[in-house]
Design an enzyme around this catalytic site. Structure first.
Site, short mmCIF file in Angstrom:
data_model
loop_
_atom_site.label_atom_id
_atom_site.label_comp_id
_atom_site.label_asym_id
_atom_site.label_seq_id
_atom_site.Cartn_x
_atom_site.Cartn_y
_atom_site.Cartn_z
N HIS A 19 25.64 -15.98 -58.56
CA HIS A 19 25.03 -15.13 -57.53
C HIS A 19 25.26 -15.72 -56.14
O HIS A 19 25.68 -15.01 -55.23
CB HIS A 19 23.53 -15.02 -57.83
N GLU A 20 25.00 -17.02 -55.98
CA GLU A 20 25.14 -17.65 -54.67
C GLU A 20 26.60 -17.70 -54.22
O GLU A 20 26.91 -17.48 -53.05
CB GLU A 20 24.53 -19.05 -54.69
N HIS A 31 27.79 -14.53 -52.61
CA HIS A 31 27.42 -14.40 -51.20
C HIS A 31 28.50 -15.01 -50.30
O HIS A 31 28.86 -14.44 -49.27
CB HIS A 31 26.09 -15.11 -50.92
N GLU A 54 21.53 -8.71 -51.78
CA GLU A 54 21.01 -9.38 -52.97
C GLU A 54 21.38 -8.61 -54.23
O GLU A 54 21.76 -9.21 -55.24
CB GLU A 54 19.50 -9.55 -52.86
#
Length: 315
Positions: free
Chosen positions: A142-143, A146, A222
């Protein structure tokens, strides 16, 4: 958007472009308004604003890590953490970011940096102590998404508009307290509102608009990161489990500790708030229910139910 194996999102790209365009327009409007209301200080505020934006862009990774009291760690110091990030970066075909750990019981993680080649991923000791290896892989994917999507950079620059508007508002209040100087004398002839008041209103409007634009982009990015990370690992259930566990554990963290971390909420994988008290336009994140629903849809596409079982067709 960076060319990696993370699933792209045209909606995210469009929103990032729109937010930057609107915030750029707001910055111009703010400077023009200040030139009218406080001509003696407008150029100075404009230069300071540009300086702040550049400083945040250039040092975004370092500033965020310092804000959390994080320390960069080597592969020898955190071999398992580096190992997971190495595998994910190879899978996503992207440069490896710096790896850092923040020594706090708050279970969370965030990414920062101005580009994939100048970025950092940070996890807390609290999240390392609570999540399984698969759950951590989901969080780190997930990070990393980004970073690949470059939305961290946009969020960093977007926050500059609010900072500049806040500075201008305080400057206008300062002028009100001390009589507004020459601006007030000029204003007596046209019998209009005090010029410091015009500057204050313009600044507050810019701050309010930038605040809501950042929140709207933050929630959408997100969801994009959840989806992209789940598709990369092919384990949406692991990320769903991690999000559920993180949200529940955050609720047990002392309020004082949560408040100290809240300035980083827009960058965290889950906001440092106790309970679902910040919603709709004032929330930096979509609700846990919305995120789990999206991950369930990803799981259905992959044929991998969130409970870790297998789809009826045997995939």
């Amino acid at each position: 958007m960076a060319k990696t194996r993370f699933v792209g999102d045209a909606g995210l790209t469009a929103r990032m472009t729109l937010v930057m365009f609107l915030l750029g327009g707001l910055f111009v409007a703010l400077v023009v308004g200040l030139m009218y209301a406080m001509p003696s200080y407008a150029v100075l505020i404009g230069l300071i604003g540009l300086g702040i934006a550049w400083w945040q862009w250039y040092n975004s990774d370092t500033l965020a890590l310092k804000a959390m009291g994080a320390r960069e760690v080597t592969p020898e110091e955190a071999p398992e953490l580096h190992g997971v990030i190495d595998r994910l970066c190879a899978l996503a075909d992207m440069p490896k970011p710096r790896v850092a750990i923040a020594y706090t019981d708050l279970p969370n993680a965030f990414a920062t940096g101005r580009s994939p080649s100048r970025s950092a991923v940070c996890v807390t000791t609290g999240i390392l102590d609570r999540l399984t290896a698969e759950e951590m892989e989901g969080v780190l994917a997930h990070e990393l998404s980004h970073v690949a999507h470059r939305d961290v950079l946009v969020m960093t620059l977007a926050s500059s508009a609010g900072i500049i508007a806040g500075m201008a508002a305080r400057g206008a209040q300062y002028g009100a307290i001390f009589g507004g100087g020459g601006d007030r004398r000029d204003n007596r002839d046209n019998d209009g509102p005090p010029l410091w008041l015009i500057a204050l209103v313009v600044s507050l409007v810019v701050y309010a608009i930038s605040f809501f634009l950042i929140k709207l982009l933050s929630r959408y990015r997100e969801l994009c990161a959840d989806r992209a990370g789940a598709f990369l690992t092919q384990k949406p259930g692991a990320l769903a489990s991690a999000l559920t566990k993180i949200t529940g554990e955050i609720a047990a963290i002392p309020t004082q500790d949560l408040r100290s971390a809240q300035p980083m909420n827009a960058f965290f994988i889950a906001p440092a708030i106790s309970g679902a008290t910040l919603k709709t336009l004032t929330s930096t994140h979509p609700s846990l229910e919305e995120r789990l629903q999206q991950l369930a849809e990803v799981a259905a596409e992959l044929g991998k139910p969130l409970d870790g079982g297998f789809a009826p067709d045997g995939r």
